[in-house]
Design a protein around this motif. Structure first.
Motif, PDB file in Angstrom:
ATOM      1  N   ALA A  64      18.342   0.393  11.516  1.00 16.43           N
ATOM      2  CA  ALA A  64      17.305   0.974  10.318  1.00 16.43           C
ATOM      3  C   ALA A  64      17.985   0.548   8.889  1.00 16.43           C
ATOM      4  CB  ALA A  64      17.255   2.313  10.733  1.00 16.43           C
ATOM      5  N   VAL A  65      19.338   0.544   8.848  1.00  8.91           N
ATOM      6  CA  VAL A  65      20.102   0.617   7.559  1.00  8.91           C
ATOM      7  C   VAL A  65      19.994  -0.754   7.019  1.00  8.91           C
ATOM      8  CG1 VAL A  65      22.132   0.123   8.755  1.00  8.91           C
ATOM      9  CG2 VAL A  65      22.242   0.809   6.460  1.00  8.91           C
ATOM     10  N   ASN A  66      19.734  -1.890   7.888  1.00  7.23           N
ATOM     11  CA  ASN A  66      19.652  -3.328   7.509  1.00  7.23           C
ATOM     12  C   ASN A  66      18.147  -3.464   7.518  1.00  7.23           C
ATOM     13  OD1 ASN A  66      22.222  -3.874   7.409  1.00  7.23           O
ATOM     14  ND2 ASN A  66      22.356  -4.546   9.389  1.00  7.23           N
ATOM     15  N   LEU A  67      17.318  -2.824   7.873  1.00  8.02           N
ATOM     16  CA  LEU A  67      15.722  -3.044   7.737  1.00  8.02           C
ATOM     17  C   LEU A  67      15.300  -2.592   6.214  1.00  8.02           C
ATOM     18  CD1 LEU A  67      14.031  -1.609  10.861  1.00  8.02           C
ATOM     19  CD2 LEU A  67      14.439  -4.092  10.329  1.00  8.02           C
ATOM     20  N   SER A  68      16.303  -1.641   5.871  1.00  7.01           N
ATOM     21  CA  SER A  68      16.180  -1.147   4.470  1.00  7.01           C
ATOM     22  C   SER A  68      16.878  -2.236   3.419  1.00  7.01           C
ATOM     23  CB  SER A  68      16.570   0.256   4.227  1.00  7.01           C
ATOM     24  OG  SER A  68      16.861   0.576   2.847  1.00  7.01           O
ATOM     25  N   ARG A  69      18.010  -2.499   3.699  1.00  8.55           N
ATOM     26  CA  ARG A  69      18.953  -3.258   2.775  1.00  8.55           C
ATOM     27  C   ARG A  69      18.663  -4.793   2.616  1.00  8.55           C
ATOM     28  NH1 ARG A  69      24.856  -0.915   4.601  1.00  8.55           N
ATOM     29  NH2 ARG A  69      24.935   0.761   3.246  1.00  8.55           N
ATOM     30  N   ILE A  70      17.949  -5.241   3.899  1.00 10.30           N
ATOM     31  CA  ILE A  70      17.925  -6.765   3.790  1.00 10.30           C
ATOM     32  C   ILE A  70      16.250  -6.936   3.674  1.00 10.30           C
ATOM     33  CG2 ILE A  70      18.133  -8.744   5.544  1.00 10.30           C
ATOM     34  CD1 ILE A  70      20.679  -7.458   6.633  1.00 10.30           C
ATOM     35  N   ALA A  71      15.583  -6.309   4.887  1.00 14.15           N
ATOM     36  CA  ALA A  71      14.284  -6.583   4.844  1.00 14.15           C
ATOM     37  C   ALA A  71      13.504  -5.788   3.850  1.00 14.15           C
ATOM     38  CB  ALA A  71      13.685  -6.390   6.212  1.00 14.15           C
ATOM     39  N   ALA A  72      14.040  -4.895   2.972  1.00 12.57           N
ATOM     40  CA  ALA A  72      13.371  -4.130   1.947  1.00 12.57           C
ATOM     41  C   ALA A  72      12.318  -3.212   2.401  1.00 12.57           C
ATOM     42  CB  ALA A  72      13.042  -4.985   0.730  1.00 12.57           C
ATOM     43  N   LEU A  73      12.541  -2.725   3.810  1.00  7.95           N
ATOM     44  CA  LEU A  73      11.465  -1.696   4.249  1.00  7.95           C
ATOM     45  C   LEU A  73      11.960  -0.407   3.884  1.00  7.95           C
ATOM     46  CD1 LEU A  73      10.981  -3.353   7.668  1.00  7.95           C
ATOM     47  CD2 LEU A  73       9.379  -2.902   6.056  1.00  7.95           C
ATOM     48  N   GLU A  74      10.850   0.421   3.525  1.00  8.47           N
ATOM     49  CA  GLU A  74      11.163   1.923   3.317  1.00  8.47           C
ATOM     50  C   GLU A  74      11.089   2.866   4.518  1.00  8.47           C
ATOM     51  OE1 GLU A  74       9.450   5.557   1.025  1.00  8.47           O
ATOM     52  OE2 GLU A  74       8.965   3.604   0.041  1.00  8.47           O
ATOM     53  N   VAL A  75      11.915   3.379   4.985  1.00  8.54           N
ATOM     54  CA  VAL A  75      11.785   4.223   6.101  1.00  8.54           C
ATOM     55  C   VAL A  75      11.259   5.461   5.760  1.00  8.54           C
ATOM     56  CG1 VAL A  75      13.174   5.611   7.844  1.00  8.54           C
ATOM     57  CG2 VAL A  75      13.866   3.188   7.435  1.00  8.54           C
ATOM     58  N   VAL A  76      10.005   5.709   6.353  1.00  8.41           N
ATOM     59  CA  VAL A  76       9.289   6.840   6.326  1.00  8.41           C
ATOM     60  C   VAL A  76       9.458   7.802   7.530  1.00  8.41           C
ATOM     61  CG1 VAL A  76       6.931   8.040   5.656  1.00  8.41           C
ATOM     62  CG2 VAL A  76       7.699   5.672   4.756  1.00  8.41           C
ATOM     63  N   TRP A  77      10.044   9.073   7.652  1.00  4.95           N
ATOM     64  CA  TRP A  77      10.240   9.904   8.682  1.00  4.95           C
ATOM     65  C   TRP A  77       8.683  10.368   8.873  1.00  4.95           C
ATOM     66  CZ3 TRP A  77      14.387   8.715  10.612  1.00  4.95           C
ATOM     67  CH2 TRP A  77      15.442   8.450   9.942  1.00  4.95           C
ATOM     68  N   THR A  78       8.313  10.387  10.237  1.00  2.00           N
ATOM     69  CA  THR A  78       7.094  10.972  10.694  1.00  2.00           C
ATOM     70  C   THR A  78       7.057  12.091  11.752  1.00  2.00           C
ATOM     71  OG1 THR A  78       4.942  10.444  11.507  1.00  2.00           O
ATOM     72  CG2 THR A  78       6.758   9.016  12.118  1.00  2.00           C
ATOM     73  N   ASP A  79       6.242  13.137  11.621  1.00  2.00           N
ATOM     74  CA  ASP A  79       6.295  14.058  12.580  1.00  2.00           C
ATOM     75  C   ASP A  79       5.219  13.704  13.660  1.00  2.00           C
ATOM     76  OD1 ASP A  79       7.872  15.632  10.993  1.00  2.00           O
ATOM     77  OD2 ASP A  79       6.156  16.418   9.872  1.00  2.00           O
ATOM     78  N   ASN A  80       4.542  12.578  13.500  1.00  2.00           N
ATOM     79  CA  ASN A  80       3.359  11.999  14.629  1.00  2.00           C
ATOM     80  C   ASN A  80       3.949  11.025  15.505  1.00  2.00           C
ATOM     81  OD1 ASN A  80       1.001  11.622  15.647  1.00  2.00           O
ATOM     82  ND2 ASN A  80       0.133  10.533  13.815  1.00  2.00           N
TER      83      ASN A  80
END
Length: 316
Positions: free
Chosen positions: A135-151
């Protein structure tokens, strides 16, 4: 649960938010007003009652019957089901982010088993999950924003033109479901979801913990799901979430660093990384020595002028 440190604070936060909204949203009337009301419906759900059976049981509780009787009964069942399995059955209250499921027939367990039994459709023969896929590299490298979901239904779903990835973070809830004999969630769904969390948030990974500490409130057990060995990081080990993982991996592989920060963190290609930073170092040294030579030249000119101004024949 085998002595594991389970903390359901995040789940109860979701429970209170969802049940409270159900009482205040005038567009979404329910008869399950209290925790006891919800538990009564939950017991029916766990007993394997069909939606029609539960509706008939609840109908007797309606104090005043009117034109929206059917909607009230449907909403009450959907609320209890959503709270029980953390799958949005239509209680998102205008939240456009959520994917809702439509349970109409049979028992809830039968419906969920069929819902998550769909076969993957995307080709994935060449998909490999290296250690850097987290996840950390999905954010740093792929510029994806992690959105926590309850669903749970939205786990690993991409939105906003593939710039955001939704991740179901309730690992403690999943662990309770894994070891519960009354769980309505398919066992393979629970196990595989935990496996994806172990893939994206490997335990004892310092980068992950440091990065995640800056994110909003989350079930901390999401960082304690383990670390997958090489043989478990193969796409063949994933069925339910395979297609979403394939798409996520494709976005990660196709991402190209655009900023120095991204270049620093992107070490997927070691040779390319070293060559880039070697070129940057050469550029910095070239500029530095250029500046040094410029300063030396300026000092020499200044010294020459000073020498000329102090000469006896200066100014003649």
């Amino acid at each position: 649960m085998r002595g594991m440190d389970i903390n359901l604070e995040a789940f109860w936060d979701y429970y209170l938010r969802t049940s409270t909204l159900s009482q205040h949203d005038t567009r979404y009337r329910v008869i399950t007003k209290t925790h006891r009301d919800v538990i009564e419906v939950v017991k029916l759900l766990k007993a394997g009652a069909t939606r029609l059976d539960i509706k008939q049981r609840l109908r007797d509780k309606l104090k005043c019957k009117n034109n929206d009787e059917e909607d009230v009964l449907e909403n009450s069942i959907d609320l209890a089901a959503s709270l029980l399995v953390m799958c949005d059955c239509g209680v998102s209250y205008g939240c456009s982010r959520n994917t809702t499921i439509h349970w109409e027939h049979n028992s809830l367990k039968e419906f969920l088993t069929k819902l998550f039994a769909a076969k993957p459709i995307l080709a994935a023969e060449r998909t490999k999950f290296e250690k850097s896929f987290k996840a950390v590299n999905l954010s740093r490298i792929a510029a994806l924003e992690v959105v926590w979901t309850d669903n749970l239904v939205d786990h690993l779903r991409l939105t906003d033109d593939d710039t955001k990835v939704h991740i179901f973070h309730h690992a403690s809830f999943l662990e309770t479901q894994r070891w519960s004999s009354q769980s309505l969630l398919p066992a393979n769904l629970v196990a595989e979801t935990i496996q994806t969390l172990a893939l994206l948030f490997p335990s004892a990974d310092r980068e992950t913990r440091k990065w995640a500490s800056k994110l909003p409130f989350v079930d901390l057990r999401v960082y304690q799901c383990g670390r997958l060995k090489a043989d478990l990081r193969q796409i063949e080990n994933f069925q339910i979430w395979r297609d979403r993982l394939v798409i996520l991996k494709q976005i990660y592989d196709e991402a190209q660093p655009k900023t120095l920060r991204q270049w620093w963190h992107d070490r997927r290609n070691g040779m390319q990384w070293y060559m880039f930073w070697f070129a940057v170092l050469v550029l910095i040294l070239t500029v530095f020595f250029g500046l040094v030579q410029g300063v030396e030249g300026a000092l020499q000119v200044y010294a020459s002028l000073e020498a000329l101004s102090g000469h006896p024949n200066a100014g003649r």
